[in-house]
Design a protein around this motif. Structure first.
Motif, mmCIF file in Angstrom:
data_model
loop_
_atom_site.group_PDB
_atom_site.id
_atom_site.type_symbol
_atom_site.label_atom_id
_atom_site.label_comp_id
_atom_site.label_asym_id
_atom_site.label_seq_id
_atom_site.Cartn_x
_atom_site.Cartn_y
_atom_site.Cartn_z
ATOM 1 N N ASN A 39 -4.210 7.760 8.852
ATOM 2 C CA ASN A 39 -5.445 8.524 8.864
ATOM 3 C C ASN A 39 -6.627 7.673 8.430
ATOM 4 O O ASN A 39 -7.685 7.670 9.049
ATOM 5 C CB ASN A 39 -5.301 9.694 7.890
ATOM 6 C CG ASN A 39 -5.734 10.977 8.521
ATOM 7 O OD1 ASN A 39 -6.657 10.967 9.328
ATOM 8 N ND2 ASN A 39 -5.083 12.049 8.177
ATOM 9 N N GLY A 40 -6.412 6.925 7.349
ATOM 10 C CA GLY A 40 -7.458 6.053 6.829
ATOM 11 C C GLY A 40 -7.856 4.992 7.837
ATOM 12 O O GLY A 40 -9.035 4.698 8.031
ATOM 13 N N PHE A 41 -6.856 4.467 8.524
ATOM 14 C CA PHE A 41 -7.082 3.425 9.523
ATOM 15 C C PHE A 41 -7.968 3.954 10.656
ATOM 16 O O PHE A 41 -8.917 3.287 11.085
ATOM 17 C CB PHE A 41 -5.712 2.976 10.047
ATOM 18 C CG PHE A 41 -5.739 1.920 11.110
ATOM 19 C CD1 PHE A 41 -5.918 0.592 10.777
ATOM 20 C CD2 PHE A 41 -5.573 2.256 12.446
ATOM 21 C CE1 PHE A 41 -5.927 -0.396 11.756
ATOM 22 C CE2 PHE A 41 -5.575 1.287 13.432
ATOM 23 C CZ PHE A 41 -5.756 -0.045 13.087
ATOM 24 N N ASN A 47 -9.831 6.650 10.478
ATOM 25 C CA ASN A 47 -11.063 7.242 9.941
ATOM 26 C C ASN A 47 -12.274 6.342 10.084
ATOM 27 O O ASN A 47 -13.397 6.811 10.113
ATOM 28 C CB ASN A 47 -10.890 7.567 8.463
ATOM 29 C CG ASN A 47 -10.605 9.026 8.260
ATOM 30 O OD1 ASN A 47 -10.836 9.829 9.173
ATOM 31 N ND2 ASN A 47 -10.112 9.379 7.106
ATOM 32 N N GLU A 48 -12.011 5.062 10.137
ATOM 33 C CA GLU A 48 -13.122 4.121 10.249
ATOM 34 C C GLU A 48 -13.921 4.403 11.523
ATOM 35 O O GLU A 48 -15.124 4.203 11.568
ATOM 36 C CB GLU A 48 -12.582 2.681 10.269
ATOM 37 C CG GLU A 48 -13.650 1.680 9.904
ATOM 38 C CD GLU A 48 -13.258 0.261 10.249
ATOM 39 O OE1 GLU A 48 -14.171 -0.532 10.474
ATOM 40 O OE2 GLU A 48 -12.058 -0.042 10.297
ATOM 41 N N LEU A 68 -1.197 9.050 5.446
ATOM 42 C CA LEU A 68 -2.488 8.839 4.792
ATOM 43 C C LEU A 68 -3.101 7.497 5.221
ATOM 44 O O LEU A 68 -4.295 7.405 5.506
ATOM 45 C CB LEU A 68 -2.284 8.876 3.275
ATOM 46 C CG LEU A 68 -3.481 9.227 2.408
ATOM 47 C CD1 LEU A 68 -3.970 10.630 2.703
ATOM 48 C CD2 LEU A 68 -3.122 9.119 0.935
ATOM 49 N N LEU A 69 -2.248 6.473 5.291
ATOM 50 C CA LEU A 69 -2.742 5.151 5.686
ATOM 51 C C LEU A 69 -3.189 5.131 7.151
ATOM 52 O O LEU A 69 -4.210 4.528 7.488
ATOM 53 C CB LEU A 69 -1.660 4.090 5.447
ATOM 54 C CG LEU A 69 -1.350 3.803 3.968
ATOM 55 C CD1 LEU A 69 -0.071 2.997 3.828
ATOM 56 C CD2 LEU A 69 -2.515 3.064 3.300
ATOM 57 N N SER A 100 0.839 -1.198 0.000
ATOM 58 C CA SER A 100 0.000 0.000 0.000
ATOM 59 C C SER A 100 0.875 1.248 0.000
ATOM 60 O O SER A 100 0.577 2.224 -0.692
ATOM 61 C CB SER A 100 -0.918 0.029 1.222
ATOM 62 O OG SER A 100 -1.768 -1.096 1.211
ATOM 63 N N GLU A 138 -6.430 -1.627 -2.474
ATOM 64 C CA GLU A 138 -7.543 -1.010 -1.743
ATOM 65 C C GLU A 138 -6.961 -0.315 -0.523
ATOM 66 O O GLU A 138 -6.211 -0.903 0.242
ATOM 67 C CB GLU A 138 -8.536 -2.090 -1.303
ATOM 68 C CG GLU A 138 -9.184 -2.794 -2.478
ATOM 69 C CD GLU A 138 -10.315 -3.730 -2.069
ATOM 70 O OE1 GLU A 138 -10.636 -3.791 -0.866
ATOM 71 O OE2 GLU A 138 -10.875 -4.384 -2.971
ATOM 72 N N ILE A 139 -7.308 0.954 -0.366
ATOM 73 C CA ILE A 139 -6.783 1.714 0.763
ATOM 74 C C ILE A 139 -7.955 2.149 1.641
ATOM 75 O O ILE A 139 -8.580 3.181 1.388
ATOM 76 C CB ILE A 139 -5.991 2.961 0.278
ATOM 77 C CG1 ILE A 139 -5.000 2.609 -0.842
ATOM 78 C CG2 ILE A 139 -5.295 3.621 1.458
ATOM 79 C CD1 ILE A 139 -3.761 1.854 -0.421
ATOM 80 N N PRO A 140 -8.257 1.390 2.672
ATOM 81 C CA PRO A 140 -9.419 1.703 3.504
ATOM 82 C C PRO A 140 -9.277 3.050 4.216
ATOM 83 O O PRO A 140 -8.176 3.419 4.625
ATOM 84 C CB PRO A 140 -9.450 0.572 4.545
ATOM 85 C CG PRO A 140 -8.547 -0.486 4.028
ATOM 86 C CD PRO A 140 -7.551 0.185 3.143
ATOM 87 N N GLY A 141 -10.400 3.734 4.334
ATOM 88 C CA GLY A 141 -10.433 4.984 5.113
ATOM 89 C C GLY A 141 -9.904 6.200 4.378
ATOM 90 O O GLY A 141 -9.971 7.308 4.882
ATOM 91 N N VAL A 142 -9.344 5.988 3.176
ATOM 92 C CA VAL A 142 -8.797 7.131 2.441
ATOM 93 C C VAL A 142 -9.740 7.483 1.284
ATOM 94 O O VAL A 142 -9.980 6.682 0.400
ATOM 95 C CB VAL A 142 -7.381 6.820 1.904
ATOM 96 C CG1 VAL A 142 -6.869 7.943 1.032
ATOM 97 C CG2 VAL A 142 -6.434 6.565 3.068
ATOM 98 N N LEU A 157 -10.667 4.736 -1.332
ATOM 99 C CA LEU A 157 -9.884 4.411 -2.517
ATOM 100 C C LEU A 157 -9.897 2.908 -2.850
ATOM 101 O O LEU A 157 -9.367 2.098 -2.087
ATOM 102 C CB LEU A 157 -8.439 4.901 -2.315
ATOM 103 C CG LEU A 157 -7.441 4.693 -3.452
ATOM 104 C CD1 LEU A 157 -7.936 5.305 -4.753
ATOM 105 C CD2 LEU A 157 -6.088 5.269 -3.065
#
Lengths: 417, 244
Positions: free
Chosen positions: A387-389, A391-392, A384-385, A367, B88-92, B141
């Motif tokens: 943050n995405g983690f 964000n859930e 970013l990753l 990733s 697949e990039i979860p949360g982004v 994404l």
């Protein structure tokens, strides 16, 4: 402090006690604490957070009380309308409910030591019972639904140093009432201190409480908060914990689902960097049938940080049709980062749906590579990753303005990692 | 645009590319075909700068050696890899990611960053060209995207980032005819004198839509035959085995 840290009974003379009974209770609690000392890893609940060791490493002596001072200027939240309560070092300073019917709200300073918690094993509660002299009492009348959220500005003044503060809160929601609280911690002290809170939450029939607990500035505070909740039938509790920044933060929540059709939710996003230590500990007691509980804990640990999740779901034999879920996911950013997870189920009923899970791992290299092929640096990609983690969890906050505010705070923490 | 001389690449002590030579001029479309395990995807990975390979030989892009250039700088200099399996990039959020990516590249080029309004207009226009439902761009994404949506999203990124050298790694795999056509149209409309394409594919099918100037056959880590698009047809008929 390697030997049991002891507090002289004369300290209790510094507190304005309510009556002799109160004083006796405090003396009794102090005696217990002095026998026990701060919890060590030998105690199952403190297995991964040996607070005795942590405190003895960080404090030479501790002062139980301090003089009151005014905080420095506070950046009150302007992004959205809200009611506010200002707490300074655990003491209720003022409150304003300009969007509400004030007759429906009871608020006062809370200094009743008699919390009737039988949890004598937890020495921090005994300590709190003995010495707490401040706190918040908030009661919402039956059928009253708040128009706007309350922000509790929990401010810690810059003169705090080697203090051990104890306070208690009590929040009662009447039948069919609704309240949304954002507990916003602002720590102005650059020094180390301990803040030990015991909180009692009572949700009567059909009441709904949403809380957000936000710790989002880098600081040297040591926080422990024990929340005991009691939920009557059809009540709803939903809690979000976002914590990044304090030197130590342990949130210890124990909820009793006493009435049918309760719904208890705990979601948490932790970002633990430097040498910070954070723990979420939960115990959800399903005591009657047909209740739901849901826990999702996501933690990111960087550098020498340490994260802990200890979660227990207890289902009593009569609590049939229980639906309980717990999940902990951790992302480790450095070789030296540590995460400990202990999810537990204790089930005595036979017709239940319970599941739990726990994962921890590193950021996926593929990733990172994918994002880097789009021009992002490795650091940007990881941010970013991460943050995405998280964000859930953040994405589940329904109010747009509150969510954006929290997103912003978390992002600042992540970008400073 | 791209000159590869005697490129060798190994991973875990296993040599995959065994002395590959290739020259791509500006404006050209080159196709690399080859059987499974011939090193096609390794070539794409190595060109993108992916870690983990032991590399010798020389890769020059616009006259500059890429040997010590990290992944993100290659992207910033205009090399784009469309992934065979986009991650697949979860949360982004897709749009947020795209904007971050575009602005990082713009910044590296010394250009002015794009604001949100102009960005959304750009995305809207490009998404429409590719028949991408805008709704998916406000989703995470590639998460829950269909195979076709993922590949279209790669081409969308290519259009927005506007690179010079585009590597398409098995972009046709898993696509139905309609999606294949849309994606090929997207690629064809981007062709210009300044852009070069390296199309990596297993099947000749894609090359009916994206017409290459040169076709190379990769086998066991080397280019064993080069020719025009006729070569692709020949391969389709005879299979790879006959060439060895």
């Amino acid at each position: 402090m390697n030997e049991n840290f002891k507090i002289s009974p004369s300290e209790i003379n510094k507190i304005k006690v309510l009556n002799q009974k109160d004083k006796n209770f405090r003396l009794e609690s102090l005696k217990l604490f002095n026998q026990q000392g701060f919890p060590t890893r030998n105690h199952e609940d403190w297995k991964f957070s040996d607070i005795n060791q942590i405190f003895s490493k960080n404090f030479k002596n501790l002062e139980s009380f301090k003089n009151e001072i005014k905080p420095k200027s506070i950046n009150f939240i302007k992004e959205f309308d809200h009611n506010h309560i200002l707490m300074v070092n655990g003491k209720l300073e003022n409150s304003e409910f300009k969007f509400e019917d004030k007759n429906k709200i009871k608020i006062k300073s809370y200094n009743d030591s008699n919390f009737s918690l039988n949890n004598v094993e937890n020495s921090l509660i005994n300590l709190n019972n003995a010495l707490s002299n401040n706190g918040l009492f908030l009661e919402v009348a039956d059928n009253y639904k708040f128009e706007k959220a309350i922000i509790i500005y929990n401010v810690f003044t810059d003169d705090l140093k080697d203090n051990l503060l104890n306070n208690k809160n009590k929040i009662i929601l009447g039948k069919n009432s609704e309240l949304h609280i954002v507990e916003y911690n602002i720590n102005q002290s650059k020094n180390k201190f301990i803040y030990n809170t015991t909180e009692n939450v009572i949700l009567n029939e059909n009441a709904s409480l949403k809380t957000i607990n936000l710790q989002a500035n880098q600081n040297e505070g040591f926080f422990y908060k024990f929340s005991k909740g009691k939920m009557k039938s059809n009540s709803n509790f939903s809690s979000f914990i976002f914590s990044s920044g304090p030197k130590f933060n342990k949130i210890d929540a124990e909820f009793d689902l006493e009435g049918e059709n309760c719904d208890c939710n705990i979601k948490s996003a932790l970002f633990i960097n430097r040498d910070k230590h954070q723990e979420i500990k939960t115990k959800i007691n399903h005591l009657v049938p047909n209740c739901k509980s849901y826990q999702k804990i996501k933690s990111v640990v960087d550098a020498e940080g340490k994260g802990v999740y200890q979660g227990k779901i207890y289902v009593k034999d009569i609590a049939q049709k229980t639906n309980a879920y717990q999940l902990s996911k951790a992302l480790l950013l450095s070789e030296n980062s540590e995460f400990n997870s202990k999810p537990e189920l204790e089930i005595y009923a036979d017709d239940v749906k319970c599941s739990h899970g726990s994962t921890s791992g590193n950021v996926d290299e593929n990733s990172i590579h994918y994002l880097m092929t789009r021009g992002l640096s490795k650091k940007q990609a990881i941010q970013l990753l991460v943050n995405g983690f998280l964000n859930e969890i953040i994405g589940d906050i329904k109010s747009n303005s509150v969510r954006k505010f929290i997103e912003n705070k978390i992002e600042i923490q992540i970008h400073g990692y | 645009m791209l000159v590869i001389k005697n490129l060798k690449a190994s991973i875990n002590n296993r040599e995959i590319l065994k002395g590959l030579n290739l020259k791509i001029n500006p404006g050209e479309v080159h196709a690399i075909m080859g059987p499974n395990g011939s090193g096609k995807s390794t070539l794409a990975n190595v060109l993108s700068g992916k870690n983990g390979y032991k590399i010798s030989g020389e890769v020059k892009y616009l006259g500059e050696s890429l040997n010590d250039i990290p992944v993100e700088e290659r992207a910033q200099k205009g090399i784009f890899l469309a992934f065979q399996y986009p991650l697949e990039i979860p949360g982004v959020n897709t749009n947020n990611f795209l904007k971050t990516s575009l602005n990082t590249i713009k910044k590296a080029k010394g250009e002015k960053e794009i604001d949100t309004i102009a960005f959304l207009e750009l995305v809207k226009e490009k998404a429409k060209e590719l028949g991408i439902d805008e709704k998916i761009l406000s989703r995470q994404l590639n998460v829950g995207f269909s195979g076709g949506e993922k590949k279209k999203n790669e081409i969308l990124q290519m259009k927005i980032l506007d690179p010079n050298l585009i590597i398409l790694d098995e972009t046709d795999s898993g696509l139905d005819i309609d999606a294949l056509k849309i994606i090929s149209d997207g690629v064809n409309s981007s062709r210009s004198e300044k852009k070069s394409f390296l199309v990596i594919t297993h099947y000749q099918r894609l090359l009916e839509y994206i017409k290459p100037d040169h076709v190379h056959v990769l086998s066991d880590g080397k280019i064993i035959k080069s020719g025009t698009s006729e070569l692709a047809l020949e391969l389709e008929k005879k299979g790879y085995k006959k060439l060895n």
